[in-house]
Design an enzyme around this catalytic site. Structure first.
Site, short mmCIF file in Angstrom:
data_model
loop_
_atom_site.label_atom_id
_atom_site.label_comp_id
_atom_site.label_asym_id
_atom_site.label_seq_id
_atom_site.Cartn_x
_atom_site.Cartn_y
_atom_site.Cartn_z
CG LEU A 283 25.36 48.68 66.48
CD1 LEU A 283 24.50 49.86 65.83
CD2 LEU A 283 26.31 48.40 65.44
CG ASP B 296 20.49 44.94 45.15
OD1 ASP B 296 21.19 44.07 44.83
OD2 ASP B 296 19.54 45.56 44.44
CG HIS C 266 28.23 37.67 46.88
ND1 HIS C 266 27.24 38.58 46.99
CD2 HIS C 266 27.83 36.52 46.11
CE1 HIS C 266 26.15 38.08 46.11
NE2 HIS C 266 26.42 36.96 45.57
C1 FPP Z 1 22.83 41.43 46.90
O1 FPP Z 1 23.57 41.56 45.78
C2 FPP Z 1 23.27 40.94 47.92
C3 FPP Z 1 23.16 39.79 48.52
C4 FPP Z 1 22.12 38.78 48.04
C5 FPP Z 1 23.86 39.13 49.63
C6 FPP Z 1 24.48 40.19 50.58
C7 FPP Z 1 25.35 39.84 50.97
C8 FPP Z 1 26.65 40.27 51.37
C9 FPP Z 1 26.65 41.86 51.27
C10 FPP Z 1 27.91 39.81 51.53
C11 FPP Z 1 28.35 39.20 53.00
C12 FPP Z 1 27.45 39.29 54.20
C13 FPP Z 1 27.68 39.22 55.11
C14 FPP Z 1 26.72 39.63 56.59
C15 FPP Z 1 29.06 38.77 55.80
P1 FPP Z 1 23.58 40.85 44.50
O2 FPP Z 1 24.16 39.58 44.32
O3 FPP Z 1 21.81 40.70 44.18
O4 FPP Z 1 23.96 41.75 43.20
P2 FPP Z 1 23.40 42.07 41.97
O5 FPP Z 1 21.87 42.53 41.90
O6 FPP Z 1 24.27 43.32 41.50
O7 FPP Z 1 23.73 40.89 41.17
#
Ligand code: FPP
Length: 256
Positions: free
Chosen positions: A144, A33, A50
């Protein structure tokens, strides 16, 4: 620990030097997150958060393999994430596709077994193709297990498992009296995988957000303020060291 022994000449990281190996978690699961906040703090579009988050994924996967962890499960896209703007969803899908293509050589080099969990319905064909390809290519790897949760929801997983068992029972192939925890777990997306020992969440949120609801029953939870794009190898070591200090009783009493 699994059979994914850490590389012979990999020195123990300083934060783990005093932590007995048998106190390390075998399976670490992470709610990644804070990508959006990371971008906002820098005046950048959310996609940059992201993208940086994807770089963290690469580093943490490689570090988990190096440490000899048995499994790493990452919450990449939830059932509820479809409610985000279309453009952000499309950008995330394209990040997953590229990640799967670009990291396949690393999976093979580091002996990583790839598994995807979640519903296939709704995912773009191009993403499904790369998921299938990575699962097939890495099926015989013994290090893993990297489990990516894409289009995943814990409640949806439980509903899907219940439906699957009900269909078998209605067809006369399953005696309802034979449904116990093991039989139910075998109907989940995570069939054959272990339950997480440690659930970590970045960006300070104190929620489980529909992640592995069945499987985290006895997981130790670790929350850090660090945003996922900033989450470094040392943060993983810190979480492991913190886990090692916990007394897990699984509902029993200490030392029983
Ligand atoms: C939460 O951050 C994250 C996500 C909804 C997506 C997770 C994706 C990644 C870590 C990037 C790519 C992953 C892979 C496997 C290549 P948020 O957008 O909710 O953050 P915020 O709460 O600060 O808005």
């Amino acid at each position: 620990m699994g059979d994914s022994a850490a590389k012979t000449f990999f020195p123990t990281p300083p934060l783990l030097a005093e932590v007995p190996r048998d106190r390390w978690p075998g399976h670490v699961a992470a709610i990644m997150d804070g990508n959006g906040r990371w971008a906002k703090q820098r005046g950048l579009p959310r996609i940059e958060g992201h993208r940086q988050g994807a770089k963290t994924v690469r580093r943490i996967v490689e570090e988990s393999a190096r440490l000899g962890l048995r499994q790493l499960t990452l919450y990449a896209f939830s059932h509820e994430n479809w409610s985000r703007p279309k453009e952000e969803v499309a950008q995330l899908m394209s990040l997953y596709e590229n990640y799967l293509i670009d990291e396949r050589p690393t999976l093979m080099k580091d002996n990583i077994h790839f598994r995807n969990i979640g519903r296939r319905d709704g995912l773009p064909e191009s993403v499904l193709r790369e998921i299938d390809q990575s699962e097939r290519a890495s099926a015989a790897n013994t290090g893993l297990t990297l489990c990516l949760a894409v289009n995943y929801g814990g409640r949806q997983e439980i509903v899907d498992a219940a439906r699957r068992l009900a269909v078998e029972a209605a067809a006369g192939k399953l005696d309802p009296a034979a449904i116990d925890e093991d039989r139910f777990a075998a109907a989940l997306y995570t069939a054959g995988l272990s339950d997480p020992d440690l659930l970590l969440r970045t960006a300070a949120e104190m929620r489980v957000s529909n992640f592995l609801l069945w499987q985290i029953s006895y997981a130790e939870i670790y929350v850090t303020e660090t945003l996922w794009p900033d989450f470094a190898e040392a943060d993983l070591h810190r979480a492991i060291a913190d886990f090692a200090r916990r007394q897990r009783r699984f509902g029993g009493l200490e030392n029983t």
